[in-house]
Design a protein around this motif. Structure first.
Motif, short mmCIF file in Angstrom:
data_model
loop_
_atom_site.label_atom_id
_atom_site.label_comp_id
_atom_site.label_asym_id
_atom_site.label_seq_id
_atom_site.Cartn_x
_atom_site.Cartn_y
_atom_site.Cartn_z
N LEU A 1 8.76 22.20 -25.78
CA LEU A 1 7.65 22.69 -24.96
C LEU A 1 6.80 21.54 -24.43
O LEU A 1 6.43 21.51 -23.25
CB LEU A 1 6.80 23.66 -25.78
N LEU A 2 6.50 20.58 -25.29
CA LEU A 2 5.71 19.43 -24.86
C LEU A 2 6.49 18.58 -23.86
O LEU A 2 5.91 18.05 -22.90
CB LEU A 2 5.31 18.59 -26.07
N MET A 3 7.80 18.44 -24.08
CA MET A 3 8.62 17.68 -23.14
C MET A 3 8.69 18.38 -21.78
O MET A 3 8.66 17.73 -20.72
CB MET A 3 10.03 17.51 -23.70
N PHE A 4 8.73 19.70 -21.79
CA PHE A 4 8.75 20.48 -20.55
C PHE A 4 7.47 20.26 -19.76
O PHE A 4 7.49 20.12 -18.53
CB PHE A 4 8.93 21.95 -20.89
N LEU A 5 6.34 20.20 -20.46
CA LEU A 5 5.07 19.95 -19.79
C LEU A 5 4.99 18.50 -19.30
O LEU A 5 4.45 18.23 -18.22
CB LEU A 5 3.91 20.25 -20.74
N ALA A 6 5.51 17.57 -20.09
CA ALA A 6 5.45 16.15 -19.71
C ALA A 6 6.28 15.87 -18.46
O ALA A 6 5.93 15.00 -17.65
CB ALA A 6 5.93 15.28 -20.86
N LEU A 7 7.38 16.60 -18.29
CA LEU A 7 8.25 16.42 -17.12
C LEU A 7 7.82 17.27 -15.94
O LEU A 7 8.56 17.37 -14.95
CB LEU A 7 9.69 16.76 -17.50
N ASN A 8 6.63 17.91 -16.03
CA ASN A 8 6.11 18.77 -14.97
C ASN A 8 7.04 19.94 -14.68
O ASN A 8 7.12 20.43 -13.54
CB ASN A 8 5.85 17.98 -13.68
N GLY A 9 7.75 20.40 -15.70
CA GLY A 9 8.62 21.54 -15.52
C GLY A 9 7.84 22.80 -15.18
O GLY A 9 8.33 23.66 -14.43
N HIS A 10 6.63 22.95 -15.72
CA HIS A 10 5.84 24.14 -15.43
C HIS A 10 5.44 24.20 -13.96
O HIS A 10 5.39 25.28 -13.37
CB HIS A 10 4.60 24.16 -16.32
N LEU A 11 5.19 23.03 -13.36
CA LEU A 11 4.86 23.01 -11.93
C LEU A 11 6.07 23.36 -11.08
O LEU A 11 5.95 24.06 -10.06
CB LEU A 11 4.31 21.64 -11.54
N ILE A 12 7.25 22.89 -11.49
CA ILE A 12 8.47 23.22 -10.75
C ILE A 12 8.76 24.71 -10.83
O ILE A 12 9.16 25.34 -9.84
CB ILE A 12 9.65 22.39 -11.29
N VAL A 13 8.55 25.30 -12.01
CA VAL A 13 8.79 26.73 -12.17
C VAL A 13 7.83 27.54 -11.29
O VAL A 13 8.23 28.53 -10.65
CB VAL A 13 8.66 27.12 -13.64
N ILE A 14 6.57 27.13 -11.24
CA ILE A 14 5.61 27.83 -10.39
C ILE A 14 5.99 27.69 -8.92
O ILE A 14 5.85 28.63 -8.12
CB ILE A 14 4.19 27.31 -10.65
#
Length: 263
Positions: free
Chosen positions: A135-148
């Motif tokens: 989860l932290l790695m997903f946030l660090a790679l800006n995965g949440h922004l890509i998903v949005i």
């Protein structure tokens, strides 16, 4: 004096309500925004904020009254799209949790469990650690922004009021569930294979020399070996997560393209 007609009010309501429904359904189904520690007010507020931001960029809305059976069908359509995207992200993190479960069972840490509020069940310590790191790695790679961003582009791929879906998209989503076992086993295979060899060796030694207390040294040996191998595995954990995130994001886009009805 500014006058607002009923048609204008209905147009504003439609431009906000249906995107808000799709975005909120995604937030409720995704593991990051849908976590139990996130208050419902925050989820609804974030969904409303994103709906207001994307509303001006959306294609023209269908001329369907909100309070009608057709409007209810559009609402269900938005919920299905949002939940489908949320399930994809949940499967991605479930694969990491499954790897922790496999490794914990083989190391003899099946008893080291605690209640997980996001799943409502007991989960192993290793599974929880793997999940938090992912989860932290997903946030660090800006995965949440890509998903949005992918969520915002769904209004072009699957416009509101589409009326029908291609069943192949839901079949892809069902088959994507195999990622939980496939990716989880690929991550856990080095440790599981090594610990399995140790357990087989201890079993053979126990049969050859029954007077030795093999089981009294088997658990400490499996635990120490598992910890050492786990330290080695963590050096390659980032590369595995990057590949898993990339495959999931590409699959998310492919699923949306497949869900679009055939012309």
């Amino acid at each position: 004096m500014v006058e607002v007609t009923f048609a204008q009010l209905h147009g504003w309501l439609v431009a906000f309500l249906w995107p808000f429904t799709r975005i909120t359904a995604f937030f409720m189904a995704s593991p990051l925004w849908g976590h139990s520690s996130v208050p419902n007010q925050v989820k609804i507020g974030l969904g409303a904020l994103l709906a207001v931001v994307v509303a001006p960029t959306l294609p023209p809305m269908p001329d369907i009254p909100v309070m009608s059976w057709a409007g209810l069908g559009v609402m269900v359509e938005q919920v299905l799209i949002g939940i489908s995207l949320g399930i994809v992200t949940r499967v991605m993190f479930a694969a990491v949790q499954a790897a922790g479960e496999f490794i914990g069972l083989q190391m003899g840490l099946a008893f080291a469990t605690f209640f997980s509020p996001d799943t409502g069940a007991n989960s192993m310590v290793l599974s929880r650690i793997f999940y938090m790191i992912a989860l932290l790695m997903f946030l660090a790679l800006n995965g949440h922004l890509i998903v949005i961003e992918i969520l915002a582009t769904t209004f072009d791929t699957l416009p509101i009021g589409l009326g029908r879906f291609n069943a192949g998209g839901f079949e892809m989503l069902a088959r994507f569930g195999s990622t939980i076992f496939l990716s989880g086993m690929l991550l856990a295979l080095p440790l599981v294979g090594s610990l399995l060899i140790i357990n087989l060796s201890l079993g053979i030694l126990n049969r050859a020399a029954p007077q030795l207390t093999i089981f009294s040294i088997g658990f400490p040996m499996s635990l120490i070996t598992g910890i050492i191998l786990l330290m080695v595995l963590m050096t390659d954990y980032q590369r595995f997560l990057e590949r898993l995130f990339t495959e999931t994001l590409f699959f998310m886009q492919d699923m949306l393209d497949t869900l679009a009805p055939l012309n």
